[in-house]
Scaffold this motif. Structure first.
Motif, mmCIF file in Angstrom:
data_model
loop_
_atom_site.group_PDB
_atom_site.id
_atom_site.type_symbol
_atom_site.label_atom_id
_atom_site.label_comp_id
_atom_site.label_asym_id
_atom_site.label_seq_id
_atom_site.Cartn_x
_atom_site.Cartn_y
_atom_site.Cartn_z
ATOM 1 N N GLY A 12 0.816 -1.216 0.000
ATOM 2 C CA GLY A 12 0.000 0.000 0.000
ATOM 3 C C GLY A 12 0.843 1.256 0.000
ATOM 4 O O GLY A 12 0.484 2.251 0.631
ATOM 5 N N SER A 13 1.964 1.205 -0.737
ATOM 6 C CA SER A 13 2.851 2.365 -0.769
ATOM 7 C C SER A 13 3.705 2.378 -2.036
ATOM 8 O O SER A 13 3.784 1.386 -2.760
ATOM 9 C CB SER A 13 3.757 2.366 0.462
ATOM 10 N N TRP A 14 4.336 3.518 -2.261
ATOM 11 C CA TRP A 14 5.255 3.666 -3.386
ATOM 12 C C TRP A 14 6.558 2.971 -3.062
ATOM 13 O O TRP A 14 7.060 3.071 -1.943
ATOM 14 C CB TRP A 14 5.497 5.141 -3.679
ATOM 15 N N MET A 15 7.098 2.291 -4.061
ATOM 16 C CA MET A 15 8.333 1.526 -3.870
ATOM 17 C C MET A 15 9.295 1.797 -5.025
ATOM 18 O O MET A 15 8.901 2.239 -6.099
ATOM 19 C CB MET A 15 8.016 0.024 -3.833
ATOM 20 N N LEU A 16 10.564 1.473 -4.775
ATOM 21 C CA LEU A 16 11.589 1.503 -5.806
ATOM 22 C C LEU A 16 11.876 0.062 -6.180
ATOM 23 O O LEU A 16 12.242 -0.747 -5.323
ATOM 24 C CB LEU A 16 12.856 2.182 -5.294
ATOM 25 N N GLU A 17 11.711 -0.256 -7.462
ATOM 26 C CA GLU A 17 11.876 -1.620 -7.935
ATOM 27 C C GLU A 17 13.239 -1.755 -8.615
ATOM 28 O O GLU A 17 13.601 -0.953 -9.468
ATOM 29 C CB GLU A 17 10.758 -1.927 -8.934
ATOM 30 N N LEU A 18 13.976 -2.798 -8.238
ATOM 31 C CA LEU A 18 15.278 -3.096 -8.827
ATOM 32 C C LEU A 18 15.190 -4.446 -9.511
ATOM 33 O O LEU A 18 14.788 -5.433 -8.881
ATOM 34 C CB LEU A 18 16.357 -3.116 -7.736
ATOM 35 N N ASP A 19 15.524 -4.511 -10.789
ATOM 36 C CA ASP A 19 15.520 -5.774 -11.539
ATOM 37 C C ASP A 19 14.179 -6.479 -11.506
ATOM 38 O O ASP A 19 14.118 -7.707 -11.493
ATOM 39 C CB ASP A 19 16.606 -6.711 -11.007
ATOM 40 N N SER A 20 13.071 -5.738 -11.467
ATOM 41 C CA SER A 20 11.709 -6.296 -11.471
ATOM 42 C C SER A 20 11.451 -7.266 -10.324
ATOM 43 O O SER A 20 10.508 -8.039 -10.363
ATOM 44 C CB SER A 20 11.420 -7.002 -12.801
ATOM 45 N N VAL A 21 12.288 -7.255 -9.291
ATOM 46 C CA VAL A 21 12.130 -8.203 -8.192
ATOM 47 C C VAL A 21 12.160 -7.499 -6.839
ATOM 48 O O VAL A 21 11.193 -7.516 -6.098
ATOM 49 C CB VAL A 21 13.234 -9.284 -8.227
ATOM 50 N N SER A 22 13.275 -6.899 -6.517
ATOM 51 C CA SER A 22 13.466 -6.302 -5.195
ATOM 52 C C SER A 22 12.740 -4.971 -5.086
ATOM 53 O O SER A 22 12.760 -4.165 -6.016
ATOM 54 C CB SER A 22 14.954 -6.070 -4.928
ATOM 55 N N LEU A 23 12.103 -4.754 -3.946
ATOM 56 C CA LEU A 23 11.394 -3.506 -3.708
ATOM 57 C C LEU A 23 11.952 -2.815 -2.471
ATOM 58 O O LEU A 23 12.220 -3.453 -1.457
ATOM 59 C CB LEU A 23 9.899 -3.769 -3.516
ATOM 60 N N TYR A 24 12.116 -1.516 -2.568
ATOM 61 C CA TYR A 24 12.586 -0.699 -1.460
ATOM 62 C C TYR A 24 11.614 0.455 -1.286
ATOM 63 O O TYR A 24 11.199 1.067 -2.264
ATOM 64 C CB TYR A 24 13.996 -0.158 -1.747
ATOM 65 N N GLY A 25 11.261 0.759 -0.060
ATOM 66 C CA GLY A 25 10.289 1.808 0.208
ATOM 67 C C GLY A 25 10.733 3.175 -0.256
ATOM 68 O O GLY A 25 11.900 3.527 -0.150
ATOM 69 N N LEU A 26 9.781 3.938 -0.790
ATOM 70 C CA LEU A 26 10.044 5.315 -1.213
ATOM 71 C C LEU A 26 9.291 6.234 -0.268
ATOM 72 O O LEU A 26 8.183 6.654 -0.537
ATOM 73 C CB LEU A 26 9.576 5.559 -2.651
ATOM 74 N N GLY A 27 9.886 6.509 0.866
ATOM 75 C CA GLY A 27 9.293 7.456 1.804
ATOM 76 C C GLY A 27 9.837 8.841 1.524
ATOM 77 O O GLY A 27 10.761 9.013 0.735
ATOM 78 N N GLU A 28 9.262 9.845 2.161
ATOM 79 C CA GLU A 28 9.705 11.218 1.951
ATOM 80 C C GLU A 28 11.193 11.389 2.278
ATOM 81 O O GLU A 28 11.935 11.984 1.518
ATOM 82 C CB GLU A 28 8.862 12.180 2.793
ATOM 83 N N ALA A 29 11.654 10.829 3.381
ATOM 84 C CA ALA A 29 13.063 10.946 3.754
ATOM 85 C C ALA A 29 13.949 10.156 2.798
ATOM 86 O O ALA A 29 15.005 10.612 2.386
ATOM 87 C CB ALA A 29 13.274 10.468 5.179
ATOM 88 N N ASN A 30 13.496 8.956 2.412
ATOM 89 C CA ASN A 30 14.276 8.108 1.519
ATOM 90 C C ASN A 30 14.404 8.723 0.128
ATOM 91 O O ASN A 30 15.434 8.568 -0.529
ATOM 92 C CB ASN A 30 13.637 6.720 1.433
ATOM 93 N N SER A 31 13.383 9.431 -0.334
ATOM 94 C CA SER A 31 13.411 10.001 -1.683
ATOM 95 C C SER A 31 14.526 11.025 -1.849
ATOM 96 O O SER A 31 15.009 11.251 -2.951
ATOM 97 C CB SER A 31 12.065 10.636 -2.024
ATOM 98 N N LYS A 32 14.968 11.640 -0.767
ATOM 99 C CA LYS A 32 16.024 12.661 -0.836
ATOM 100 C C LYS A 32 17.398 12.054 -1.128
ATOM 101 O O LYS A 32 18.347 12.774 -1.391
ATOM 102 C CB LYS A 32 16.085 13.446 0.480
ATOM 103 N N LYS A 33 17.512 10.725 -1.108
ATOM 104 C CA LYS A 33 18.780 10.051 -1.412
ATOM 105 C C LYS A 33 18.912 9.737 -2.900
ATOM 106 O O LYS A 33 19.941 9.254 -3.337
ATOM 107 C CB LYS A 33 18.885 8.750 -0.620
ATOM 108 N N TYR A 34 17.855 9.993 -3.681
ATOM 109 C CA TYR A 34 17.808 9.614 -5.087
ATOM 110 C C TYR A 34 17.503 10.823 -5.954
ATOM 111 O O TYR A 34 17.008 11.831 -5.474
ATOM 112 C CB TYR A 34 16.690 8.577 -5.310
#
Length: 144
Positions: free
Chosen positions: A105-127
């Motif tokens: 139920g949230s936005w995620m960052l997908e790597l290689d169509s498999v791994s998902l990492y959360g895209l929170g407000e604080a995390n988005s500032k690293k990308y």
């Protein structure tokens, strides 16, 4: 306006990206099933001209390709750019695709169509947003 309610898509007439409010209808005239009305300067309300009323300014309403419609996450990257679904984001090591995960139920960052990492407000500032899957699919190719 709250950014998380914005959308972007490619215009049907020239392929340029537009962002704003999305309207979709299954009973619209052909070609008008999906339109985006810019959040600013849309002429969405009739203008009072003299004693009459003007038109709604349809020239600022854009027909868009439904397959390119992307929702805004409401977050910004480290450069202050809004992040949208299907954007490609990069950190020091990898490139990721922005996706919505129904299970989380949230936005995620997908790597290689498999791994998902959360895209929170604080995390988005690293990308940073470096493109999107429609215009730059090669940016997701492995760097190995």
């Amino acid at each position: 306006m709250n950014d998380r309610y914005l959308f972007k898509a490619k215009r049907v007439d020239n392929g340029e990206w537009v962002q704003g409010n999305l309207i979709q209808s299954c009973d619209a005239t052909d070609g008008w099933e999906s339109i985006i009305i810019p959040a600013k300067n849309s002429n969405m309300f009739a203008k009072h001209i003299g004693h009459g009323y003007g038109n709604l300014g349809f020239e600022n309403w854009y027909r868009v390709n439904p397959s390119t419609i992307c929702r805004c996450t409401g977050s910004k990257d480290k450069n202050g750019e809004l992040i949208y679904e299907n954007d490609i984001m990069k950190n020091k090591h990898n490139s990721y695709r922005v996706v919505w995960d129904n299970e989380e139920g949230s936005w995620m960052l997908e790597l290689d169509s498999v791994s998902l990492y959360g895209l929170g407000e604080a995390n988005s500032k690293k990308y940073e947003v470096i493109g999107n899957i429609f215009d730059n699919p090669q940016l997701l190719e492995s760097e190995e």
